[in-house]
Design a protein around this motif. Structure first.
Motif, mmCIF file in Angstrom:
data_model
loop_
_atom_site.group_PDB
_atom_site.id
_atom_site.type_symbol
_atom_site.label_atom_id
_atom_site.label_comp_id
_atom_site.label_asym_id
_atom_site.label_seq_id
_atom_site.Cartn_x
_atom_site.Cartn_y
_atom_site.Cartn_z
ATOM 1 N N MET A 125 0.700 -1.238 -0.034
ATOM 2 C CA MET A 125 0.143 0.017 -0.058
ATOM 3 C C MET A 125 0.927 1.203 0.154
ATOM 4 S SD MET A 125 -2.876 -1.053 2.562
ATOM 5 C CE MET A 125 -3.607 -2.757 2.561
ATOM 6 N N ASP A 126 0.477 2.101 -0.621
ATOM 7 C CA ASP A 126 1.147 3.502 -0.807
ATOM 8 C C ASP A 126 1.009 4.249 0.381
ATOM 9 O OD1 ASP A 126 0.306 4.043 -4.242
ATOM 10 O OD2 ASP A 126 1.821 2.643 -3.414
ATOM 11 N N ASN A 127 2.089 5.482 0.425
ATOM 12 C CA ASN A 127 1.928 6.225 1.621
ATOM 13 C C ASN A 127 0.464 6.957 1.685
ATOM 14 O OD1 ASN A 127 2.357 8.188 3.497
ATOM 15 N ND2 ASN A 127 4.087 8.922 2.459
ATOM 16 N N TRP A 169 -8.270 6.709 -3.201
ATOM 17 C CA TRP A 169 -8.257 5.880 -2.215
ATOM 18 C C TRP A 169 -8.327 4.314 -2.815
ATOM 19 C CZ3 TRP A 169 -5.666 7.464 1.694
ATOM 20 C CH2 TRP A 169 -5.912 8.627 2.142
ATOM 21 N N CYS A 170 -8.685 4.048 -3.826
ATOM 22 C CA CYS A 170 -8.862 2.683 -4.525
ATOM 23 C C CYS A 170 -7.137 2.292 -5.007
ATOM 24 C CB CYS A 170 -9.710 2.540 -5.696
ATOM 25 S SG CYS A 170 -11.514 2.469 -4.974
ATOM 26 N N ARG A 171 -6.697 3.594 -5.512
ATOM 27 C CA ARG A 171 -5.411 3.211 -6.157
ATOM 28 C C ARG A 171 -4.416 3.241 -4.873
ATOM 29 N NH1 ARG A 171 -6.929 7.631 -9.439
ATOM 30 N NH2 ARG A 171 -5.542 8.962 -8.174
ATOM 31 N N VAL A 172 -4.566 3.984 -3.854
ATOM 32 C CA VAL A 172 -3.584 3.965 -2.607
ATOM 33 C C VAL A 172 -3.545 2.582 -2.142
ATOM 34 C CG1 VAL A 172 -3.154 4.628 -0.361
ATOM 35 C CG2 VAL A 172 -3.954 6.565 -2.333
ATOM 36 N N PHE A 173 -4.828 2.059 -1.723
ATOM 37 C CA PHE A 173 -5.141 0.769 -1.006
ATOM 38 C C PHE A 173 -4.944 -0.544 -2.097
ATOM 39 C CE2 PHE A 173 -7.316 3.627 2.034
ATOM 40 C CZ PHE A 173 -6.208 3.693 2.774
ATOM 41 N N ASP A 174 -5.109 -0.196 -3.347
ATOM 42 C CA ASP A 174 -4.894 -1.233 -4.242
ATOM 43 C C ASP A 174 -6.410 -2.099 -4.255
ATOM 44 O OD1 ASP A 174 -4.254 -2.530 -6.846
ATOM 45 O OD2 ASP A 174 -2.929 -3.921 -5.561
ATOM 46 N N ARG A 208 -5.312 -4.385 5.829
ATOM 47 C CA ARG A 208 -4.290 -5.288 6.277
ATOM 48 C C ARG A 208 -4.728 -6.482 7.204
ATOM 49 N NH1 ARG A 208 0.895 -1.292 7.782
ATOM 50 N NH2 ARG A 208 1.167 -0.620 5.630
ATOM 51 N N GLN A 209 -5.528 -6.228 8.162
ATOM 52 C CA GLN A 209 -6.114 -7.341 8.892
ATOM 53 C C GLN A 209 -6.983 -8.291 8.178
ATOM 54 O OE1 GLN A 209 -8.105 -5.284 12.107
ATOM 55 N NE2 GLN A 209 -6.483 -5.216 13.216
ATOM 56 N N LYS A 210 -7.826 -7.818 7.176
ATOM 57 C CA LYS A 210 -8.657 -8.670 6.264
ATOM 58 C C LYS A 210 -7.507 -9.501 5.552
ATOM 59 C CE LYS A 210 -12.460 -8.529 3.294
ATOM 60 N NZ LYS A 210 -13.522 -7.829 2.767
ATOM 61 N N ASN A 211 -6.634 -8.950 5.039
ATOM 62 C CA ASN A 211 -5.800 -9.720 3.945
ATOM 63 C C ASN A 211 -4.879 -10.724 4.774
ATOM 64 O OD1 ASN A 211 -6.274 -8.413 1.664
ATOM 65 N ND2 ASN A 211 -4.648 -6.838 2.083
ATOM 66 N N ILE A 212 -4.739 -10.487 6.135
ATOM 67 C CA ILE A 212 -3.850 -11.523 7.072
ATOM 68 C C ILE A 212 -4.747 -12.628 7.262
ATOM 69 C CG2 ILE A 212 -3.057 -11.914 9.062
ATOM 70 C CD1 ILE A 212 -1.705 -9.007 9.267
ATOM 71 N N HIS A 213 -6.121 -12.467 7.496
ATOM 72 C CA HIS A 213 -6.982 -13.441 7.530
ATOM 73 C C HIS A 213 -7.185 -14.255 6.398
ATOM 74 C CE1 HIS A 213 -7.806 -10.968 11.446
ATOM 75 N NE2 HIS A 213 -7.443 -12.223 11.856
ATOM 76 N N ALA A 214 -7.166 -13.567 5.360
ATOM 77 C CA ALA A 214 -7.643 -14.268 4.077
ATOM 78 C C ALA A 214 -6.695 -15.279 3.667
ATOM 79 C CB ALA A 214 -7.902 -13.221 3.040
ATOM 80 N N GLN A 231 -14.771 -2.990 -2.415
ATOM 81 C CA GLN A 231 -13.868 -3.185 -0.931
ATOM 82 C C GLN A 231 -13.647 -2.088 -0.280
ATOM 83 O OE1 GLN A 231 -10.592 -4.734 -3.621
ATOM 84 N NE2 GLN A 231 -10.792 -6.885 -2.822
ATOM 85 N N LEU A 232 -13.390 -0.664 -0.802
ATOM 86 C CA LEU A 232 -13.146 0.348 -0.205
ATOM 87 C C LEU A 232 -14.408 0.645 0.569
ATOM 88 C CD1 LEU A 232 -11.200 2.892 0.292
ATOM 89 C CD2 LEU A 232 -12.417 3.954 -1.612
ATOM 90 N N ARG A 233 -15.478 0.583 -0.016
ATOM 91 C CA ARG A 233 -16.852 1.002 0.764
ATOM 92 C C ARG A 233 -16.958 0.055 1.852
ATOM 93 N NH1 ARG A 233 -19.585 2.479 -4.852
ATOM 94 N NH2 ARG A 233 -19.395 4.468 -4.589
ATOM 95 N N ASP A 234 -16.700 -1.278 1.653
ATOM 96 C CA ASP A 234 -16.748 -1.907 2.842
ATOM 97 C C ASP A 234 -15.980 -1.914 3.904
ATOM 98 O OD1 ASP A 234 -17.843 -4.821 3.956
ATOM 99 O OD2 ASP A 234 -15.646 -5.014 3.617
ATOM 100 N N ALA A 235 -14.805 -1.633 3.742
ATOM 101 C CA ALA A 235 -13.844 -1.240 4.680
ATOM 102 C C ALA A 235 -14.030 0.100 5.267
ATOM 103 C CB ALA A 235 -12.361 -1.073 3.870
#
Length: 62
Positions: free
Chosen positions: A1-3, A25-30, A55-61, A35-39
């Motif tokens: 993820m970008d700065n 923000w979609c670009r920043v978080f890729d 990040r937590q969601k990705n770890i759990h996935a 997914q952005l709306r859900d987050a």
């Protein structure tokens, strides 16, 4: 993820009503728009919290 601080406008707040913010923000978080709306729904509008949630969601996935 970008700065996260790279956003020139609303700084660290994600405004889902502004298409330019959503695209940025979609670009920043890729992530997709959905997914952005859900987050944001789960973590709130602060970019740091959204990033933490994603990040937590990705770890759990894994």
């Amino acid at each position: 993820m970008d700065n996260v601080s790279a956003h020139p406008g609303e700084r660290n707040r994600i405004d889902l009503t502004r298409q330019t913010d959503v695209q940025f923000w979609c670009r920043v978080f890729d992530v997709s728009m959905d997914q952005l709306r859900d987050a944001v729904h789960h973590a709130g509008h602060q970019a740091e919290e959204v990033e933490r949630y994603l990040r937590q969601k990705n770890i759990h996935a894994v």
